[in-house]
Write an enzyme that holds these catalytic residues in place. Structure first.
Site, PDB file in Angstrom:
ATOM      1  N   GLU A 151      -3.214   7.672  -3.867  1.00  0.00           N
ATOM      2  CA  GLU A 151      -3.713   7.065  -5.097  1.00  0.00           C
ATOM      3  C   GLU A 151      -5.138   7.527  -5.417  1.00  0.00           C
ATOM      4  O   GLU A 151      -5.967   7.608  -4.511  1.00  0.00           O
ATOM      5  CB  GLU A 151      -3.687   5.547  -4.880  1.00  0.00           C
ATOM      6  N   ARG A 162       0.855  -1.186   0.000  1.00  0.00           N
ATOM      7  CA  ARG A 162       0.000   0.000   0.000  1.00  0.00           C
ATOM      8  C   ARG A 162       0.888   1.232   0.000  1.00  0.00           C
ATOM      9  O   ARG A 162       1.974   1.246   0.582  1.00  0.00           O
ATOM     10  CB  ARG A 162      -0.939   0.021   1.210  1.00  0.00           C
ATOM     11  N   HIS A 197      -1.403   0.268 -10.264  1.00  0.00           N
ATOM     12  CA  HIS A 197      -1.963  -0.692  -9.313  1.00  0.00           C
ATOM     13  C   HIS A 197      -2.459  -1.941 -10.052  1.00  0.00           C
ATOM     14  O   HIS A 197      -3.639  -2.296 -10.003  1.00  0.00           O
ATOM     15  CB  HIS A 197      -3.102  -0.059  -8.505  1.00  0.00           C
TER      16      HIS A 197
END
Length: 313
Positions: A262, A233, A280
């Site tokens: 993000e 993450r 991602h």
């Protein structure tokens, strides 16, 4: 029973969901906002949220019909689990299904960053390649190097196996609890792993305790030729500190599939040729997303039927 799916899933998963539930879906691919979340909690029996759906404490302050949250994904740092439980909801996730695909993306980032593949691809596309020569775009040879894994769970172990068995790498790792991992050596701190490895790979779960675990101190321990890879993450890394280290040439490069804010990626990061940036892609294969969807649906059915779900968090 009514199921709210925050973002459309593969067709096979949606068909299976409709066979068990009265399903509500959204047209948007963006995360649900607070009003949408509160409305869904008040009108559905189970919610199937995913990355970015901000289920903080305030989401559970209104009327709640829902019995649980069947999260689509292994990471659940977008859910305040304690607040959800206090409101009477069960929370589940989809571990296991994501392991190999995420480890494969780690290998993609390791190889692309070490061998400057993204930079080279941009050079060719721009029409600026003038031909082969002996010192062209020299990168880091990964075979026989040392991999450092931060977080030796399922995904960390899968990355370590690929690097040790496939590339002959020595593997060192940091983990909060002691683990015996064949072919790997546990070290006592994040800084020690960063100082030892040629490639540092983050494979931790995102929690309040791991936020900015990789900040100025850890980055200062990474050797100038070494690269940092993050498939976990984004907020585990202090992005501003990473940019500073990269701009100053204090580390060799970075491969990132996730970002602190993000989908925003700082322009300073985008300008750096020493960085490989992916959108991602960790679990982005049809087979894996279908497996994640089936696992989330199994959890949702169990919640709706009042049974213990297979994958509680």
């Amino acid at each position: 029973m009514k199921l709210h799916v925050s973002r459309i899933l593969p067709d096979s998963v949606m068909d299976a969901a409709r066979a068990h539930f009265d399903v509500t879906t959204r047209d948007s691919t963006q995360p649900m906002d607070l009003d949408e979340i509160r409305a869904a909690l008040a009108t559905h029996d189970v919610l199937l949220p995913t990355l970015g759906d901000a289920l903080g404490a305030e989401a559970f302050s209104g009327e709640i019909r829902a019995k649980g949250l069947a999260n689509f994904g292994v990471g659940y740092n977008h859910i305040d689990v304690a607040a959800a439980r206090a409101a009477g909801l069960v929370v589940t996730n989809t571990p296991g299904a994501v392991t190999d695909a995420t480890a494969d993306i780690a290998m993609t980032l390791i190889l692309m960053t070490a061998r400057r593949a993204a930079e080279g691809e941009r050079l060719v596309r721009a029409g600026d390649w003038s031909g082969w020569h002996p010192t062209q775009m020299l990168g880091l040879h990964v075979t026989g190097k040392t991999l450092g894994v931060i977080g030796m769970g399922r995904i960390g172990q899968a990355i370590a196996h690929r690097c040790h068995a496939g590339f002959g790498m020595e593997v060192v790792f940091y983990n909060r609890s002691e683990k015996e991992i064949p072919g790997a050596r546990q070290l006592g701190s994040v800084a020690e792993v960063c100082a030892t490895a040629d490639i540092v790979c983050i494979a931790l779960a995102a929690t309040p305790e791991t936020r900015h675990l990789i900040a100025a101190e850890a980055l200062a321990a990474i050797r100038p030729h070494a690269i940092l890879v993050n498939i976990a993450r984004g907020d585990i890394i202090d992005e501003a500190a990473l940019i500073d280290a990269l701009q100053a040439g204090r580390i060799g490069g970075a491969g990132l599939d996730v970002y602190e804010h993000e989908p925003h990626v700082p322009e300073a990061l985008r300008r750096l040729d020493t960085v490989t940036l992916l959108p991602h892609l960790g679990t982005a294969t049809l087979e894996v997303r279908e497996a994640m969807g089936r696992m989330a649906l199994d959890n949702a059915i169990a919640i709706a039927e009042g049974r213990a779900p297979p994958n509680p968090v």
